[in-house]
Design an enzyme around this catalytic site. Structure first.
Site, mmCIF file in Angstrom:
data_model
loop_
_atom_site.group_PDB
_atom_site.id
_atom_site.type_symbol
_atom_site.label_atom_id
_atom_site.label_comp_id
_atom_site.label_asym_id
_atom_site.label_seq_id
_atom_site.Cartn_x
_atom_site.Cartn_y
_atom_site.Cartn_z
ATOM 1 C CG LEU A 77 -37.867 -21.960 -1.894
ATOM 2 C CD1 LEU A 77 -38.176 -20.306 -1.473
ATOM 3 C CD2 LEU A 77 -36.997 -21.981 -3.023
ATOM 4 C CB SER A 78 -35.052 -27.425 0.800
ATOM 5 O OG SER A 78 -34.762 -27.922 -0.122
ATOM 6 C CG ASP A 102 -33.877 -30.837 -0.850
ATOM 7 O OD1 ASP A 102 -33.223 -30.367 -1.960
ATOM 8 O OD2 ASP A 102 -35.068 -31.028 -0.887
HETATM 9 C C1 GLA Z 1 -36.578 -32.629 -3.653
HETATM 10 C C2 GLA Z 1 -35.814 -33.659 -2.917
HETATM 11 C C3 GLA Z 1 -34.473 -33.573 -3.488
HETATM 12 C C4 GLA Z 1 -34.162 -33.643 -4.965
HETATM 13 C C5 GLA Z 1 -35.168 -32.762 -5.664
HETATM 14 C C6 GLA Z 1 -35.521 -32.719 -7.147
HETATM 15 O O1 GLA Z 1 -36.249 -31.410 -3.274
HETATM 16 O O2 GLA Z 1 -35.850 -33.555 -1.540
HETATM 17 O O3 GLA Z 1 -33.503 -34.603 -2.821
HETATM 18 O O4 GLA Z 1 -34.695 -34.846 -5.545
HETATM 19 O O5 GLA Z 1 -36.614 -32.539 -5.066
HETATM 20 O O6 GLA Z 1 -34.225 -32.340 -7.666
#
Ligand code: GLA
Length: 391
Positions: free
Chosen positions: A127-128, A174
């Site tokens: 979830l970043s 993200d």
């Molecule tokens: C991670 C990366 C994003 C993206 C996703 C896959 O979240 O940080 O930049 O590449 O994976 O879509």
């Protein structure tokens, strides 16, 4: 005005006193409806910021010390502006220090600062959570240093923080979603041009349900960088014949048939997934425009199939969770989300079906995988914001 967890203000005053007047920044985590591993291939993504966020309370100091407190971990970290470097034994300061490093590159004299970090974005859930901290830091420092950067410039700085201090060569999705999110809207982002549109997203009688495998694969970041390299290999193979091609965005399946498949089936499979996924997102956006959530949902299942079988970034727990909802008529769409190798699945589900689904899935998952299954119902919220300032 948004609220914030009051504990961070208490911790701040306990540790740093009341003479400096801090600002508080909130920066959210994100979901992505469709368009996975397309950002670093200059394709499209369709993320939204969520109602889970990192909070950073911060004030400048008169000297150049940086004194950080992680409220949730009950840890502290101290360094100096001129000494910052990626940390090895603990990872959380990197997301903040990586952001400071970007301000150093602007060539302005930087004061140190005191900060307390707290976040309710689950860590390692896809979830970043790291992008949320990077964006919060860049936004807060932009305010305090009065650098007057626009949001897109701040997105790029937050992304570089991840590259340089966390060592993950992530795309821009993200940080873009965290910084640029808008309540009840997805962001259709063209990662080649950074043009974006807000797509209204209000589900009638349905919710976004995230199911967390609770798997955290330590290989995730190296495998992520491997996938990036595999995509670059495919681009180089095609570009030998088609010099105008500079990313998988420019590549068609016919080009892969001609220039990649006969020579390298693994690179073909990886890049074919990306080429298909870019198209799938375009189709999914058309479905959304027509309010055809069922068609959007079937695209999500197709994305999962590709991520698992062609791009090979799933794991048995993610596959299990998608397999166990795919014949459930109350689940309109489901797939693994984010970089992969663990984290969450995202499900569009009828609201009344959430409780019965969890009652059935949780014990079954836990006995099959020997791991807890956690869940979050999320809504689409605004991006990075200054929620309170005493300056
Ligand atoms: C991670 C990366 C994003 C993206 C996703 C896959 O979240 O940080 O930049 O590449 O994976 O879509």
């Amino acid at each position: 005005m948004s609220t914030y967890p009051k504990e961070i203000l208490q911790t701040y005053t306990t540790v740093f006193g009341t003479t400096t007047k801090p600002v508080i920044v909130r920066s959210p985590g994100r979901i992505n409806i469709i368009g996975e591993h397309t950002d670093y291939n200059e394709g499209f993504v369709l993320p939204g910021a969520i109602d889970k966020a990192a909070y950073l309370i911060v004030a400048l100091r008169d000297d150049d010390e940086i004194h950080l407190v992680a409220q949730d971990l009950n840890e502290e970290y101290r360094t100096y502006v001129n000494d910052i470097a990626p940390t090895i034994n603990t990872s959380w300061p990197n997301y903040i220090l990586g952001a400071v490093a970007q301000f150093k590159k602007l060539g302005i004299a930087l004061k140190g600062f005191n900060a307390v970090l707290q976040s309710d974005v689950p860590i390692g859930a896809g979830l970043s959570s790291s992008a949320a901290v990077e964006c919060a830091t860049v936004f807060a420092l932009n305010h305090l240093y009065n650098t007057q950067l626009d949001r897109i410039a701040m997105v790029k700085m937050a992304q570089r923080a991840e590259h340089e201090y966390a060592g993950v060569m992530c795309g821009i999705m993200d940080q873009f979603a965290s910084m640029m999110g808008k309540q009840d809207h997805l962001i259709k982002l063209d990662c080649k041009t950074l043009e974006y549109t807000y797509v209204p997203f209000k589900l009638e009688g349905m919710k976004l349900l995230l199911l967390n495998t609770n798997v955290k694969h330590s290989l995730a970041s190296s495998a992520y960088n491997d996938r990036r390299n595999e995509c670059s290999t495919a681009v180089a193979m095609v570009a030998k014949h088609q010099p105008n091609v500079s990313s998988l965005r420019d590549v068609s399946e016919a080009m892969l048939d001609a220039y990649v498949k006969p020579y390298d089936t693994l690179i073909d499979m990886r890049s074919r997934f990306v080429v298909q996924e870019i198209q799938r997102l375009v189709d999914a956006c058309n479905h959304l425009n027509h309010n055809d959530i069922a068609a959007l949902g079937s695209k999500m299942f197709a994305t999962h199939y590709g991520l698992s079988n062609m791009y090979a970034v799933s794991c048995k727990e993610l596959d299990w969770l998608v397999d166990h909802v795919k014949d459930n008529t109350n689940v309109i769409g489901a797939r693994m989300m984010g970089g992969g190798f663990g984290g969450c699945t995202i499900n569009i589900i009828k609201e009344e079906a959430i409780v019965p689904l969890l009652e059935a899935l949780q014990p079954a998952y836990e006995s099959a995988m020997q791991l807890p299954l956690t869940s979050y119902v999320v809504s689409i919220d605004q991006g990075t914001s200054l929620i309170e300032t005493y300056v």
